[in-house]
Design a protein around this motif. Sequence first.
Motif, PDB file in Angstrom:
ATOM      1  N   LEU A   1       0.813  -1.213   0.000  1.00  0.00           N
ATOM      2  CA  LEU A   1       0.000   0.000   0.000  1.00  0.00           C
ATOM      3  C   LEU A   1       0.848   1.264   0.000  1.00  0.00           C
ATOM      4  N   ILE A   2       2.066   1.143   0.455  1.00  0.00           N
ATOM      5  CA  ILE A   2       2.974   2.292   0.523  1.00  0.00           C
ATOM      6  C   ILE A   2       4.382   1.783   0.228  1.00  0.00           C
ATOM      7  N   LYS A   3       5.170   2.603  -0.409  1.00  0.00           N
ATOM      8  CA  LYS A   3       6.541   2.204  -0.722  1.00  0.00           C
ATOM      9  C   LYS A   3       7.470   3.360  -0.374  1.00  0.00           C
ATOM     10  N   PRO A   4       7.972   3.367   0.863  1.00  0.00           N
ATOM     11  CA  PRO A   4       8.875   4.447   1.256  1.00  0.00           C
ATOM     12  C   PRO A   4      10.227   4.322   0.556  1.00  0.00           C
ATOM     13  N   PHE A   5      10.912   5.438   0.476  1.00  0.00           N
ATOM     14  CA  PHE A   5      12.283   5.441  -0.031  1.00  0.00           C
ATOM     15  C   PHE A   5      13.149   4.664   0.956  1.00  0.00           C
ATOM     16  N   ARG A   6      14.116   3.922   0.441  1.00  0.00           N
ATOM     17  CA  ARG A   6      15.065   3.213   1.301  1.00  0.00           C
ATOM     18  C   ARG A   6      16.467   3.767   1.053  1.00  0.00           C
ATOM     19  N   THR A   7      17.160   4.043   2.144  1.00  0.00           N
ATOM     20  CA  THR A   7      18.544   4.491   2.025  1.00  0.00           C
ATOM     21  C   THR A   7      19.413   3.306   1.616  1.00  0.00           C
ATOM     22  N   GLY A   8      20.662   3.558   1.323  1.00  0.00           N
ATOM     23  CA  GLY A   8      21.594   2.496   0.983  1.00  0.00           C
ATOM     24  C   GLY A   8      21.686   1.435   2.071  1.00  0.00           C
ATOM     25  N   GLY A   9      21.488   1.846   3.315  1.00  0.00           N
ATOM     26  CA  GLY A   9      21.525   0.921   4.439  1.00  0.00           C
ATOM     27  C   GLY A   9      20.193   0.261   4.727  1.00  0.00           C
ATOM     28  N   GLY A  10      19.159   0.597   3.954  1.00  0.00           N
ATOM     29  CA  GLY A  10      17.853  -0.032   4.107  1.00  0.00           C
ATOM     30  C   GLY A  10      16.887   0.693   5.027  1.00  0.00           C
ATOM     31  N   THR A  11      17.276   1.862   5.532  1.00  0.00           N
ATOM     32  CA  THR A  11      16.394   2.623   6.420  1.00  0.00           C
ATOM     33  C   THR A  11      15.253   3.234   5.618  1.00  0.00           C
ATOM     34  N   ARG A  12      14.044   3.099   6.140  1.00  0.00           N
ATOM     35  CA  ARG A  12      12.876   3.690   5.486  1.00  0.00           C
ATOM     36  C   ARG A  12      12.880   5.199   5.697  1.00  0.00           C
ATOM     37  N   ARG A  13      12.530   5.927   4.647  1.00  0.00           N
ATOM     38  CA  ARG A  13      12.345   7.370   4.726  1.00  0.00           C
ATOM     39  C   ARG A  13      11.032   7.723   4.051  1.00  0.00           C
ATOM     40  N   TYR A  14      10.251   8.563   4.702  1.00  0.00           N
ATOM     41  CA  TYR A  14       8.911   8.907   4.234  1.00  0.00           C
ATOM     42  C   TYR A  14       8.829  10.372   3.853  1.00  0.00           C
ATOM     43  N   SER A  15       8.107  10.653   2.776  1.00  0.00           N
ATOM     44  CA  SER A  15       7.836  12.025   2.345  1.00  0.00           C
ATOM     45  C   SER A  15       6.492  12.464   2.913  1.00  0.00           C
ATOM     46  N   GLN A  16       6.171  13.732   2.766  1.00  0.00           N
ATOM     47  CA  GLN A  16       4.857  14.205   3.194  1.00  0.00           C
ATOM     48  C   GLN A  16       3.762  13.519   2.378  1.00  0.00           C
ATOM     49  N   GLU A  17       4.018  13.258   1.123  1.00  0.00           N
ATOM     50  CA  GLU A  17       3.044  12.535   0.290  1.00  0.00           C
ATOM     51  C   GLU A  17       2.797  11.135   0.852  1.00  0.00           C
ATOM     52  N   ASP A  18       3.861  10.481   1.310  1.00  0.00           N
ATOM     53  CA  ASP A  18       3.704   9.165   1.941  1.00  0.00           C
ATOM     54  C   ASP A  18       2.835   9.266   3.194  1.00  0.00           C
ATOM     55  N   ILE A  19       3.063  10.298   3.996  1.00  0.00           N
ATOM     56  CA  ILE A  19       2.282  10.505   5.221  1.00  0.00           C
ATOM     57  C   ILE A  19       0.804  10.697   4.856  1.00  0.00           C
ATOM     58  N   ASP A  20       0.545  11.496   3.827  1.00  0.00           N
ATOM     59  CA  ASP A  20      -0.831  11.725   3.381  1.00  0.00           C
ATOM     60  C   ASP A  20      -1.485  10.421   2.927  1.00  0.00           C
ATOM     61  N   LYS A  21      -0.736   9.578   2.208  1.00  0.00           N
ATOM     62  CA  LYS A  21      -1.258   8.287   1.770  1.00  0.00           C
ATOM     63  C   LYS A  21      -1.551   7.388   2.967  1.00  0.00           C
TER      64      LYS A  21
END
Length: 82
Positions: A34-54
């Motif tokens: 349902l959501i696909k956050p950005f992943r850093t090179g180390g695999g950490t999830r990062r969320y945008s405001q658009e992700d938060i809205d979703k």
Amino acid sequence: MSNDDSKAIYFISVASTLSGIHQQTIRTYEQKGLIKPFRTGGGTRRYSQEDIDKLIQIQNLSQRGINLDAVSYTHLTLPTKA
């Protein structure tokens, strides 16, 4: 990092606080696709405001009694903010 990825600045703990959704629930939404956050090179999830809205949209549908499979279908047709 692309321009879209640079907007993904929130860790899951912050995304949880901003959306009011438990971190494990956010992970479940990701597992369901349902959501696909950005992943850093180390695999950490990062969320945008658009992700938060979703996340909030998904939670609202779920709270209305729509199961996650139906949310998945509905989510594909939800408009995104430009």
